[in-house]
Scaffold this motif. Structure first.
Motif, PDB file in Angstrom:
ATOM      1  N   GLY B 206       0.818  -1.206   0.000  1.00 13.24           N
ATOM      2  CA  GLY B 206       0.000   0.000   0.000  1.00 13.24           C
ATOM      3  C   GLY B 206       0.852   1.255   0.000  1.00 13.24           C
ATOM      4  N   TYR B 207       2.002   1.178   0.671  1.00  8.20           N
ATOM      5  CA  TYR B 207       2.873   2.353   0.723  1.00  8.20           C
ATOM      6  C   TYR B 207       3.603   2.550  -0.592  1.00  8.20           C
ATOM      7  CZ  TYR B 207       6.776   5.321   1.995  1.00  8.20           C
ATOM      8  OH  TYR B 207       7.685   6.312   2.028  1.00  8.20           O
ATOM      9  N   ALA B 208       4.195   1.439  -1.110  1.00  5.28           N
ATOM     10  CA  ALA B 208       5.100   1.574  -2.247  1.00  5.28           C
ATOM     11  C   ALA B 208       4.399   1.390  -3.589  1.00  5.28           C
ATOM     12  CB  ALA B 208       6.237   0.557  -2.113  1.00  5.28           C
ATOM     13  N   ALA B 219      10.657   3.982  -3.549  1.00  7.25           N
ATOM     14  CA  ALA B 219       9.531   4.703  -2.943  1.00  7.25           C
ATOM     15  C   ALA B 219       9.922   5.259  -1.581  1.00  7.25           C
ATOM     16  CB  ALA B 219       8.326   3.776  -2.813  1.00  7.25           C
ATOM     17  N   ILE B 220      10.714   4.496  -0.826  1.00  6.53           N
ATOM     18  CA  ILE B 220      11.120   4.972   0.500  1.00  6.53           C
ATOM     19  C   ILE B 220      12.069   6.155   0.354  1.00  6.53           C
ATOM     20  CG2 ILE B 220      12.323   4.361   2.621  1.00  6.53           C
ATOM     21  CD1 ILE B 220      11.384   1.489   2.163  1.00  6.53           C
ATOM     22  N   GLN B 221      12.986   6.040  -0.618  1.00  9.04           N
ATOM     23  CA  GLN B 221      13.945   7.131  -0.793  1.00  9.04           C
ATOM     24  C   GLN B 221      13.272   8.407  -1.276  1.00  9.04           C
ATOM     25  OE1 GLN B 221      17.077   5.674  -3.268  1.00  9.04           O
ATOM     26  NE2 GLN B 221      17.956   4.431  -1.638  1.00  9.04           N
ATOM     27  N   ALA B 222      12.167   8.259  -2.031  1.00  7.73           N
ATOM     28  CA  ALA B 222      11.503   9.437  -2.579  1.00  7.73           C
ATOM     29  C   ALA B 222      10.804  10.245  -1.493  1.00  7.73           C
ATOM     30  CB  ALA B 222      10.495   9.015  -3.654  1.00  7.73           C
ATOM     31  N   ASN B 223      10.411   9.598  -0.389  1.00  8.72           N
ATOM     32  CA  ASN B 223       9.734  10.321   0.693  1.00  8.72           C
ATOM     33  C   ASN B 223      10.700  10.520   1.854  1.00  8.72           C
ATOM     34  OD1 ASN B 223       7.731   9.782  -1.012  1.00  8.72           O
ATOM     35  ND2 ASN B 223       6.339   8.875   0.481  1.00  8.72           N
TER      36      ASN B 223
END
Lengths: 99, 516
Positions: B206-208, B219-223
C-alpha cells in the motif's frame, strides 16, 4: 471511491482473526481465525491496488487464495489425525511437550 | 523465454525431482521404493548443487525467471549451503540401521497410534517414502525464499518451505503423540506468523505501490519521512521471518517442535530453515528496506538481546539434549541477528576485501550447520528399547563407554560454544566484528556474555558424557553409512573451517553483494 472504508474493514477482520487465535481453544476455530487473517490481507491488497492504480495487488490476492487452499489441505490433515488419536479438538489438551 | 529461466535451473531441477519422486510413489514396487527414493533424492540434490556451482562460475549477478528471482552471490552461496545440508539431512532420513532396520518415520502416518491399522502397517513393513519428495519441495521453497526479488514470491516461497515441514514434523515412528502435537503447534503458530507476514506485505504494498524490492526502496527514498503505514508493514514482515529464525518472542514453537519431530527432520529443519530465513531477512532488510536502517536497527537490537538472553539462560535449566539443542538454536538466532544489525555492506562504505555482515553471516551459518547436523546425527544413536533416549540421565557416561563418539560430540559442542580452532569461533568472530564495525559495540559485549553463558550448558553435556557413571539402560547403536558420513563431514568441516578459514572467507567476501 475512497479505499479507506475497505482498509478499516480489513484491519477489523485482521484484529478479529488475531483475537480469535488467542482466545478460542478449539483447533478448528483457531484455524478459521488464521484464514480470516489471510482474507483480511487479501482485502487490504485489493483496496491498495485500487488506490495505487495498478493490478499487482489483485494478482497477489489470487496467489494468496491458492496458498490458503493448500494450507487448508495440510491443516485439516493434521487436525484430523490429532482428533482421531485423542478424540479432542481443544488446544488445551495438547500439553505433553513442556519446558 | 526459456533462456530467462536457465540461471534458475537448480530450483526447477529440485521441483522437477520432487514431482518425479511422487510419480515413483505409484510406479516403483514397494520393497525397493525406499532405496530408490533416497538415491533419487540425493541425486537430485547433487545435480542441483553441481548446476549451482556451474552457474556460479558462469553467470554474472542478474535478475532471472522474469525478475522473480535474483541470482547474486549471496543467493548462490546460500543455494549451495542449502543443497549441501539438505543432502546430509536426506542421508539421515534414509538411515535404517540405527532404528534396527526401520526408518525413522511412521509406517503409516495417518493410522491412529497403537491401533490395529498401525500394527498391520508395522507387520507389513510399510513405509512412508513420501518424506523424500516432501524434503525436496521444502528445499525448493527455501531456495526460492533466499533468492526472491519481490514480496509476493517471498510469501509463496515461505509457504512452500513450511508446509512440508509441518507434515514431516508429525511423522515420527516412536512417541507419535508428541510428534503429532509438535506438528499441530508448528502448523498453528506457523500459520499465524505467515498471516502476519502477509498483512505486512499488504501494508508495504500500500505504501510503495509495488511488490518489487527495488521499487519499494525507490519509494522509500523518494519520501523524506517514514509514515506509520510503512513502519507497521516493516514490523509485521519482520515478525513473519523472525518466527522462522526462532527469535524471542517468537521462539515458543522451537523447543516443542525440535523435541517432538523425528530427529532427522529436526536436523534438516534446524539448519536449512534458519539459513533460508536469515538470508531472506538479510535481502529484505538490506535491499528493500535499506533506507529504513535507522528504524529497524534498534527494533532488531531489542529482539537480539532478548533472544540471546532467553536462549542462553533457559538453556541452562534444560534436562533433555534435544530441547537443549533447541534453546541453543534460539541463542544462535540471537548471535546471527547481531550480525544482521551491524549492516556493514559495500553499499555503506565497506572495503571490497573485508568481511561484512552478509559474508560473516554466511560463514556463521555454515559453521552452525556443520556442528548442528553432526550433533543431531549423534542424538539418533543413543537409544533405550529402540526409541531415542534424550534425557541427560540416559546420556550419562556416554563418553566413557564410547570415547570416540564422546569426543566427536564434544567437538560439535565446542564449535557451538565458539571455542577457538573450531568453525563456530570463526563464525562468531566474523559476526561480532561486523556488528562492532557497524557501531553496535554494546550489543557485541552482551553477545560475548551470552556466548559465555551458552558455553556453560555445552560444557554441562560434556561433563554428563565424561564425568558421570555410565547409564547401563541406554544402548549405543552403531551408525549406518549415512549417519557416519554426516558425522564425519560435520567434524572435518568444523575443524577445517576453524583451522583454515581462509578459502571460505574469500568465497564469502567475494559473493557478499546483493544486487537490486
Amino acid at each position: 471511491m475512497s479505499p479507506n472504508a475497505y482498509l478499516v474493514l480489513s484491519a477489523i477482520l485482521f484484529s478479529i482473526g488475531v483475537l480469535g487465535f488467542l482466545i478460542r481453544r478449539n483447533v478448528l476455530i483457531i484455524f478459521m481465525s488464521v484464514e480470516l487473517m489471510l482474507n483480511a490481507a487479501n482485502l487490504a491488497m485489493v483496496a491498495f491496488s485500487y488506490a495505487n492504480g495498478n493490478l499487482l495487488g489483485q494478482v497477489g490476492a489470487f496467489f494468496v487464495m491458492v496458498v490458503a487452499a493448500a494450507e487448508v489441505v495440510i491443516g485439516l490433515a493434521i487436525i484430523m489425525i490429532i482428533f482421531k488419536t485423542r478424540r479432542s479438538a481443544s488446544v488445551d489438551d495438547q500439553n505433553q511437550l513442556k519446558h | 523465454m526459456l533462456q530467462e529461466f536457465l540461471p534458475a535451473a537448480p530450483v526447477l531441477l529440485v521441483l522437477l525431482g520432487g514431482t518425479i519422486a511422487i510419480i515413483f510413489e505409484g510406479a516403483v514396487p514397494r520393497l525397493v521404493r525406499p532405496t530408490v527414493q533416497a538415491a533419487w533424492t540425493l541425486l537430485v540434490l547433487l545435480g542441483a548443487f553441481c548446476w549451482t556451482l556451474y552457474g556460479w562460475t558462469v553467470y554474472q549477478p542478474q535478475l532471472t525467471a522474469m525478475n522473480a528471482l535474483t541470482l547474486d552471490g549471496p543467493a548462490q552461496l546460500a543455494w549451495m549451503l542449502l543443497l549441501f545440508f539438505a543432502a546430509l539431512g536426506a542421508l539421515l532420513f534414509a538411515e535404517r540401521r540405527v532404528g534396527g532396520g526401520e526408518s525413522p518415520f511412521a509406517p503409516n502416518a495417518s493410522a491412529v497410534p497403537s491401533s490395529q491399522v498401525e500394527r498391520e502397517a508395522i507387520a507389513a513393513r510399510q513405509e512412508q517414502t513420501e518424506v523424500f519428495p516432501l524434503l525436496l519441495f521444502s528445499v525448493a521453497g527455501m531456495m526460492v525464499f533466499v533468492a526472491a526479488n519481490d514480496l509476493l514470491v517471498m510469501f509463496v516461497a515461505l509457504e512452500i518451505l513450511s508446509f512440508p515441514l509441518y507434515v514431516l514434523s508429525g511423522m515420527a515412528r516412536r512417541r507419535r503423540l508428541l510428534s503429532q502435537e509438535a506438528s499441530l503447534k508448528y502448523f498453528l503458530l506457523g500459520g499465524l506468523s505467515s498471516a502476519i507476514f502477509l498483512y505486512g506485505i499488504a501494508l508495504v504494498f500500500g505504501y510503495a505501490g509495488s511488490f518489487y524490492f527495488r521499487d519499494i526502496d525507490l519509494a522509500i527514498q523518494a519520501n523524506a519521512q517514514s509514515p506509520w503505514l510503512l513502519l507497521c508493514g516493516l514490523g509485521m514482515v519482520a515478525i513473519g521471518v523472525l518466527f522462522k529464525i526462532g527469535a524471542v518472542p517468537f521462539h515458543n514453537w522451537v523447543p516443542d517442535v525440535y523435541q517432538g519431530a523425528p530427529t532427522p527432520v529436526t536436523a534438516f529443519m534446524a539448519i536449512c530453515t534458519k539459513l533460508a530465513a536469515t538470508m531472506g531477512l538479510l535481502r529484505l532488510l538490506y535491499v528493500a528496506l535499506g533506507s529504513l536502517r535507522w528504524d529497524w536497527q534498534p527494533m532488531l537490537a531489542v529482539v537480539a538481546v532478548l533472544t540471546m538472553l532467553v536462549g542462553s539462560l533457559v538453556g541452562l535449566v534444560q534436562t533433555d539434549v534435544k530441547r537443549l539443542l533447541a534453546y541453543s538454536s534460539v541463542a544462535h538466532a540471537g548471535f546471527i541477528l547481531v550480525g544482521v544489525i551491524g549492516a556493514v555492506t559495500t553499499v555503506n562504505g565497506l572495503a571490497d576485501d573485508r568481511v561484512g555482515s552478509v559474508s560473516a553471516i554466511l560463514i556463521y551459518l555454515a559453521a552452525y550447520g556443520l556442528a548442528t547436523m553432526g550433533a543431531f546425527a549423534i542424538v539418533t544413536l543413543v537409544r533405550r528399547s529402540g526409541a531415542e533416549a534424550t534425557s541427560y540421565a540416559s546420556w550419562a557416561g556416554l563418553g566413557r563407554r564410547d570415547p570416540m563418539l564422546g569426543v566427536l560430540m564434544t567437538i560439535f559442542l565446542l564449535s557451538m560454544a565458539g571455542i577457538p580452532l573450531t568453525g563456530g569461533f570463526v563464525g562468531k568472530l566474523a559476526v561480532f566484528a561486523a556488528a562492532w564495525n557497524g557501531g553496535y559495540s554494546w550489543l557485541v559485549l552482551i553477545a560475548v556474555v551470552a556466548s559465555l553463558i551458552t558455553a556453560g550448558f555445552y560444557f554441562r553435556i560434556v561433563w554428563v558424557m565424561f564425568g558421570q557413571t555410565p547409564n547401563s539402560e541406554t544402548a549405543l547403536v552403531s551408525p549406518g553409512v549415512g549417519t557416519q558420513i554426516v558425522i564425519w563431514v560435520g567434524v572435518i568441516g568444523t575443524i577445517l573451517l576453524g583451522v583454515l578459514p581462509g578459502p571460505l572467507l574469500d568465497i564469502a567476501i567475494n559473493s557478499a553483494g546483493f544486487i537490486r
